[in-house]
Design a protein around this motif. Structure first.
Motif, short mmCIF file in Angstrom:
data_model
loop_
_atom_site.label_atom_id
_atom_site.label_comp_id
_atom_site.label_asym_id
_atom_site.label_seq_id
_atom_site.Cartn_x
_atom_site.Cartn_y
_atom_site.Cartn_z
N ASN A 1 34.23 -23.50 -34.47
CA ASN A 1 33.19 -21.98 -34.39
C ASN A 1 32.85 -22.60 -36.40
O ASN A 1 31.63 -21.92 -35.77
N ALA A 2 33.64 -23.95 -36.63
CA ALA A 2 33.21 -23.96 -37.77
C ALA A 2 31.22 -24.84 -38.00
O ALA A 2 30.11 -24.09 -38.54
N MET A 3 31.85 -25.88 -36.74
CA MET A 3 30.36 -26.27 -36.53
C MET A 3 29.52 -25.66 -35.42
O MET A 3 28.00 -26.01 -36.25
N LEU A 4 29.77 -24.89 -35.13
CA LEU A 4 28.81 -23.92 -33.69
C LEU A 4 28.57 -22.75 -34.01
O LEU A 4 27.50 -21.99 -33.04
N ALA B 1 39.83 -26.65 -48.12
CA ALA B 1 38.57 -28.15 -47.33
C ALA B 1 37.41 -27.51 -46.86
O ALA B 1 36.68 -28.35 -47.22
N ALA B 2 37.31 -25.85 -46.20
CA ALA B 2 36.26 -25.34 -46.43
C ALA B 2 34.95 -24.69 -47.08
O ALA B 2 34.33 -25.15 -47.26
N ASP C 1 26.02 -24.06 -46.16
CA ASP C 1 25.95 -24.36 -45.15
C ASP C 1 26.42 -26.05 -44.09
O ASP C 1 27.03 -25.31 -43.16
N TRP C 2 25.62 -26.17 -44.77
CA TRP C 2 25.39 -27.64 -43.70
C TRP C 2 27.09 -28.36 -44.70
O TRP C 2 27.23 -29.15 -43.41
N GLY C 3 27.66 -28.08 -44.84
CA GLY C 3 29.01 -28.49 -46.11
C GLY C 3 30.09 -27.46 -44.73
O GLY C 3 30.60 -28.50 -44.59
N MET C 4 29.84 -26.54 -44.93
CA MET C 4 30.68 -25.51 -43.51
C MET C 4 30.03 -26.31 -42.11
O MET C 4 32.03 -26.74 -41.67
N ARG C 5 29.44 -26.98 -42.36
CA ARG C 5 29.09 -26.93 -40.52
C ARG C 5 29.95 -28.56 -40.77
O ARG C 5 30.24 -28.92 -39.68
N ILE C 6 30.12 -29.30 -41.45
CA ILE C 6 30.19 -31.04 -41.87
C ILE C 6 31.79 -30.71 -41.84
O ILE C 6 32.56 -31.39 -41.17
N PHE C 7 31.81 -29.49 -42.46
CA PHE C 7 33.91 -29.89 -42.47
C PHE C 7 34.09 -29.24 -41.30
O PHE C 7 35.31 -29.92 -40.84
N GLY C 8 33.65 -28.46 -39.90
CA GLY C 8 33.52 -27.72 -38.80
C GLY C 8 33.47 -29.58 -37.97
O GLY C 8 34.74 -29.58 -36.81
N GLY D 1 33.51 -41.03 -42.60
CA GLY D 1 32.23 -41.31 -43.02
C GLY D 1 31.93 -39.73 -42.97
O GLY D 1 31.10 -39.85 -44.59
N MET D 2 31.85 -39.02 -42.69
CA MET D 2 31.79 -37.20 -43.42
C MET D 2 32.27 -36.85 -44.45
O MET D 2 31.80 -35.88 -44.71
N THR D 3 33.27 -37.18 -44.40
CA THR D 3 33.79 -37.05 -45.71
C THR D 3 33.39 -37.59 -47.12
O THR D 3 33.75 -37.18 -47.94
N LEU D 4 32.85 -39.08 -47.06
CA LEU D 4 32.94 -39.67 -47.88
C LEU D 4 31.37 -39.10 -48.34
O LEU D 4 31.54 -39.31 -49.78
N VAL D 5 30.63 -38.60 -47.61
CA VAL D 5 29.47 -38.46 -47.33
C VAL D 5 29.86 -37.48 -49.29
O VAL D 5 28.95 -37.31 -49.60
N VAL D 6 30.77 -36.21 -48.43
CA VAL D 6 30.99 -34.91 -49.69
C VAL D 6 31.59 -35.16 -50.71
O VAL D 6 31.13 -35.06 -51.15
N ALA D 7 32.60 -36.42 -50.49
CA ALA D 7 33.02 -37.27 -51.90
C ALA D 7 31.61 -37.33 -52.73
O ALA D 7 32.38 -37.38 -54.24
N LEU D 8 30.24 -37.97 -51.72
CA LEU D 8 30.22 -38.35 -52.79
C LEU D 8 29.16 -37.52 -53.87
O LEU D 8 28.64 -37.90 -54.84
N VAL D 9 28.59 -36.35 -53.13
CA VAL D 9 28.11 -35.39 -53.71
C VAL D 9 28.73 -34.82 -54.71
O VAL D 9 28.21 -34.20 -55.04
N SER D 10 30.32 -34.41 -54.25
CA SER D 10 31.06 -33.75 -55.35
C SER D 10 30.65 -34.69 -56.55
O SER D 10 31.38 -33.79 -57.51
#
Length: 413
Positions: free
Chosen positions: A120-123, A271-272, A281-288, A164-173
């Motif tokens: 749901n969060a992805m698509l 987390a979402a 919005d991209w963050g929500m999709r990555i969370f998904g 990998g995707m969580t690491l991207v968010v960690a670096l940006v935050s």
């Protein structure tokens, strides 16, 4: 020519063993990293801030002791957990199997629900439809003629994708890493209830046995494999700890920036909210994607490991086990569809059961290590590891008694 063939054979054997250990590592790690893992980590980070780093460190130390002993003793006995338990204390293996099956089935309903929310969060698809698609994908893996290979590769690939995707968010935050490191050793708050909760979520229930049983299926047992089994068990917890640490840093960066995460509502997902605060919005999709990957791998891990306990009641070949695993996922899906979600009461009830599985199993394995060298081919087990196991065993019994309350509360409804 003979030497060349022998060399090629040895290389192939080494590669197969390495592949088997990787499969066990990621089965254990991805089984532990489910929807509850993500929600718990985000919630406790929002509540405790940088001080949660100490709880993560403490839980990893406890997890190391649990997994290290159970993987090593399983490798030495060459039997799955329920068969080892029955050989050590007649009848105890049946109890362990029933508890794991009940816990695994009910939590799989929650895992399918989590996969639906991820889709749901992805698509933007309906969560129930997302849950159905995800469960059918998991069933497809076990119906494949190359089920073992697909299982191993999907778990490794999805595990790396999550990190990998969580690491991207960690670096940006941009989290305050220095403060987190300081409070890993000198925390401002020590919350033992939090440590208890995340230990149960990381090595509770079926998760404790997932990687060890995968090693059995790969034939990686015996004293000659003990050093490699030790490294693999430590690596499994390290992968889980890495995901926990990266997710913690991602949420910490958001909290430290002044964003307040909503925790009071049952529907709130910290987390979402954190992922969306960092990347919109991209963050929500990555969370998904992260939530879906965590949920689908936990669906696979819960089904695979739970069914591995059925063999204590009747021997099963690989085909029969795959069919039983498909039936297990299908049953979980049917219950999810009929309910529309995983009722909180059921998850509380099963959480109590999982709180009992860990001390029961660890007690039996500690007993085997101390007194049943005959089950381990005469091997004299490492005493310092057993002493550490006994200490953690006492702690897990305390955790288990704490979980009895929710069980009686559920039964009283």
């Amino acid at each position: 020519m003979a030497e060349s063939v022998s060399s090629l054979s040895a290389t192939a054997t080494h590669a197969a063993a390495r592949s088997g250990f990787m499969a066990a590592i990621f089965l254990m790690a991805t089984s532990a990293i489910g929807p509850g893992f993500i929600t718990q980590t985000a919630t406790f980070t929002a509540k405790l801030g940088a001080a949660f780093a100490f709880a993560i460190l403490a839980s990893i130390v406890i997890d190391f002791v649990v997994q290290l002993n159970i993987w090593r003793i399983t490798a030495l006995t060459g039997r799955n957990a329920s068969d080892t338990a029955n050989a050590a204390i007649p009848g105890s293996g049946y109890l362990l199997a029933v508890l794991v099956l009940i816990g695994g089935l009910a939590f799989n309903i929650g895992n399918i629900a989590g996969a639906g929310l991820g889709v749901n969060a992805m698509l933007g698809l309906d969560p129930k439809l997302g849950g159905v698609i995800s469960a059918l994908l998991a069933i497809g893996i076990f119906l494949s003629k190359r089920a073992g290979l697909l299982l191993d590769r999907s778990l490794i690939g999805l595990g790396l994708l999550m990190i990998g995707m969580t690491l991207v968010v960690a670096l940006v935050s941009q989290p305050p890493v220095g403060e987190a490191l300081r409070q890993t050793i000198l925390p401002e708050i020590v919350d033992f209830a939090t440590i208890t909760t995340i230990v149960g979520g990381t090595v509770g229930g079926y998760i404790t046995y997932s990687g060890a049983h995968r090693l059995l299926d790969k034939g990686l047992t015996g004293e000659h494999n003990l050093a490699a089994v030790t490294r693999a068990s430590l690596s499994g917890i390290a992968v889980t700890g890495l995901m926990r640490a990266v997710l913690f840093l991602a949420i910490l960066g958001v909290v430290a920036s002044g964003v307040t995460l909503e925790l009071s509502s049952q529907a709130a997902n910290p987390a979402a909210q954190a992922f969306a605060a960092v990347l919109g919005d991209w963050g929500m999709r990555i969370f998904g994607v992260v939530l879906w990957a965590a949920a689908i791998t936990s669906v696979i891990g819960a089904a695979y490991t739970s069914v591995s306990f059925l063999t204590v009641f009747s021997p099963m070949d690989d085909r029969a086990r795959n069919i039983a695993t498909v039936a297990f996922i299908a049953l979980s899906l049917a219950v999810y569809i009929s309910l529309g979600t995983a009722p909180a009461a059921i998850l509380v009830f099963v959480g109590g059961f999982n709180g009992l599985i860990l001390p029961i199993g660890l007690t039996i394995f500690t007993y085997v290590g101390f007194a049943r060298s005959d089950l381990m081919g005469g091997h004299v087990y490492n005493r310092p590891l057993l002493i550490a196991a006994a200490v953690v065993c006492a702690l897990t019994w305390y955790m288990g008694f704490k979980s009895i309350g929710p069980i009686f509360a559920f039964l009283g409804k």
